[in-house]
Design a protein around this motif. Structure first.
Motif, PDB file in Angstrom:
ATOM      1  N   TYR A 245       0.830  -1.206   0.000  1.00  9.92           N
ATOM      2  CA  TYR A 245       0.000   0.000   0.000  1.00  9.92           C
ATOM      3  C   TYR A 245       0.865   1.257   0.000  1.00  9.92           C
ATOM      4  CZ  TYR A 245      -3.580   3.371   1.353  1.00  9.92           C
ATOM      5  OH  TYR A 245      -4.410   4.450   1.395  1.00  9.92           O
ATOM      6  N   THR A 246       1.949   1.234   0.771  1.00  5.72           N
ATOM      7  CA  THR A 246       2.866   2.363   0.811  1.00  5.72           C
ATOM      8  C   THR A 246       4.283   1.874   0.503  1.00  5.72           C
ATOM      9  OG1 THR A 246       3.227   2.114   3.194  1.00  5.72           O
ATOM     10  CG2 THR A 246       1.497   3.647   2.475  1.00  5.72           C
ATOM     11  N   LEU A 247       5.089   2.769  -0.048  1.00  9.34           N
ATOM     12  CA  LEU A 247       6.467   2.477  -0.413  1.00  9.34           C
ATOM     13  C   LEU A 247       7.394   3.450   0.289  1.00  9.34           C
ATOM     14  CD1 LEU A 247       5.861   2.220  -4.254  1.00  9.34           C
ATOM     15  CD2 LEU A 247       6.214   0.276  -2.739  1.00  9.34           C
ATOM     16  N   THR A 248       8.628   3.040   0.467  1.00  6.50           N
ATOM     17  CA  THR A 248       9.647   3.929   1.019  1.00  6.50           C
ATOM     18  C   THR A 248      10.445   4.517  -0.126  1.00  6.50           C
ATOM     19  OG1 THR A 248       9.808   2.618   3.049  1.00  6.50           O
ATOM     20  CG2 THR A 248      11.623   4.119   2.557  1.00  6.50           C
ATOM     21  N   LEU A 249      10.288   5.805  -0.345  1.00 11.97           N
ATOM     22  CA  LEU A 249      11.008   6.522  -1.391  1.00 11.97           C
ATOM     23  C   LEU A 249      12.222   7.201  -0.765  1.00 11.97           C
ATOM     24  CD1 LEU A 249      10.986   7.480  -4.396  1.00 11.97           C
ATOM     25  CD2 LEU A 249       9.768   9.527  -3.585  1.00 11.97           C
ATOM     26  N   ARG A 256      10.754   8.743   2.566  1.00 14.74           N
ATOM     27  CA  ARG A 256       9.407   9.293   2.525  1.00 14.74           C
ATOM     28  C   ARG A 256       8.418   8.177   2.211  1.00 14.74           C
ATOM     29  NH1 ARG A 256       7.628  14.388  -1.401  1.00 14.74           N
ATOM     30  NH2 ARG A 256       5.593  14.791  -0.452  1.00 14.74           N
ATOM     31  N   GLU A 257       7.351   8.102   2.947  1.00 14.38           N
ATOM     32  CA  GLU A 257       6.314   7.095   2.713  1.00 14.38           C
ATOM     33  C   GLU A 257       5.346   7.611   1.648  1.00 14.38           C
ATOM     34  OE1 GLU A 257       6.216   4.085   3.902  1.00 14.38           O
ATOM     35  OE2 GLU A 257       8.019   4.387   5.130  1.00 14.38           O
ATOM     36  N   GLY A 266       3.180  12.323   0.559  1.00 14.56           N
ATOM     37  CA  GLY A 266       3.238  11.597   1.809  1.00 14.56           C
ATOM     38  C   GLY A 266       4.283  12.187   2.720  1.00 14.56           C
ATOM     39  N   PRO A 267       4.254  11.832   3.996  1.00 18.99           N
ATOM     40  CA  PRO A 267       5.170  12.419   4.970  1.00 18.99           C
ATOM     41  C   PRO A 267       6.569  11.832   4.883  1.00 18.99           C
ATOM     42  CG  PRO A 267       3.821  10.764   6.037  1.00 18.99           C
ATOM     43  CD  PRO A 267       3.336  10.859   4.630  1.00 18.99           C
ATOM     44  N   PHE A 268       7.540  12.611   5.340  1.00 20.36           N
ATOM     45  CA  PHE A 268       8.896  12.107   5.482  1.00 20.36           C
ATOM     46  C   PHE A 268       8.980  11.302   6.775  1.00 20.36           C
ATOM     47  CE2 PHE A 268       9.551  15.548   2.520  1.00 20.36           C
ATOM     48  CZ  PHE A 268      10.516  15.036   1.660  1.00 20.36           C
ATOM     49  N   VAL A 269       9.731  10.221   6.746  1.00 17.71           N
ATOM     50  CA  VAL A 269       9.856   9.357   7.926  1.00 17.71           C
ATOM     51  C   VAL A 269      10.763  10.029   8.941  1.00 17.71           C
ATOM     52  CG1 VAL A 269      10.608   7.111   8.763  1.00 17.71           C
ATOM     53  CG2 VAL A 269       9.531   7.332   6.507  1.00 17.71           C
TER      54      VAL A 269
END
Length: 269
Positions: A245-249, A256-257, A266-269
């Motif tokens: 559903y979400t990826l780590t960019l 960032r998710e 999406g927000p930054f982790v």
């Protein structure tokens, strides 16, 4: 007394150049190919002593020794810095060109002789003599010793991996230890080294195509770690192909998710 013609230096052949290929004149000039360095690029430093460690202080002895022998560094995925690096010692000017103004600094990593030995630093663009992109490295495999290539599976299987990626019409290049060895000639890869690849994907790729590519690469008898490089950062091919559903960019400003790496929201982790 023998007089050396002024143009003799310019007529040196590529074979006489220890790092082959054209160099930049040290100074605040544009990149040879009209672009600035990006993540995973290799930089040949004209003045390695001008590097500023991110942790502050001076370069450690092992880093100085490495840079004296092989003045290559790898560009990291972090923002560049304009002017004097914040919270770091005053940048040292290039000793070969006192007029060079180190205004633009790039995050780089110095690879040490021991496994896991790394130094994060900032390198001034004014002191960069040459750049190598990952796309330029695969063809340099022929320069390595044949026995060396045969003993490193990731090197031996590089052309086959390239054919798999080429079937999907993506520009690609080796990174990590394999890319560093291809670019510099320094034997840093080992028999168990994975084959890390960067796949240029400025336009969206369907998850179906990504899954087919991942399956094809997984059939190679060597671990392959590929990442899709979009305009905003990189995402692991395996993660994107798995359809979460979400990826780590991975971006210059941190992970960032996101749901879509080509249209990140999406927000930054």
């Amino acid at each position: 007394m023998t007089v050396v013609p002024s143009g003799s230096h310019a007529r040196r052949t590529a074979a006489e150049e220890p790092h082959d290929g054209p160099r930049r004149r040290v100074g605040p000039l544009a990149a040879l190919d009209g672009r600035l360095p990006g993540a995973h690029d290799l930089l040949l430093m004209q003045c390695p002593s001008s590097l500023c460690p991110l942790a502050g202080g001076e370069l450690p002895d092992w880093a100085r020794a490495v840079l004296r022998a092989h003045p290559w560094v790898t560009v990291g995925r972090a923002p560049s810095v304009v002017g004097s690096p914040v919270d770091l010692p005053h940048p040292q000017r290039c000793t070969r060109d006192p007029e060079a103004a180190p205004e633009l600094w790039f995050p780089v990593t110095v690879r040490g002789p021991r496994p896991g030995q790394r130094l994060d630093a900032l390198a001034p663009w004014a002191a960069v003599a040459r750049t190598l992109r990952p796309e330029q490295l695969a063809e340099r495999r022929e320069r390595l010793d044949a026995e060396r290539v045969a003993g490193i599976p990731a090197l031996a299987l590089l052309p086959e991996a390239g054919r798999v990626v080429a079937d999907h019409r993506l520009s690609w290049g080796p990174i990590g230890a394999i890319g560093y060895e291809l670019g510099t000639g320094v034997p840093v890869a080992g028999p168990l080294s994975p084959l890390r690849l960067v796949l240029r994907a400025p336009h969206p790729i369907s998850r179906r195509d990504a899954l087919q590519l991942r399956r094809a690469l997984s059939k190679l008898p060597v671990p392959v770690q590929a990442e899709l490089e979009t305009r905003y950062g990189a995402v692991q091919l395996a993660e994107y192909a798995a359809s979460p559903y979400t990826l780590t960019l991975l971006t210059p400003y941190g992970p960032r998710e996101v749901r879509d790496p080509w249209f990140p929201r999406g927000p930054f982790v």
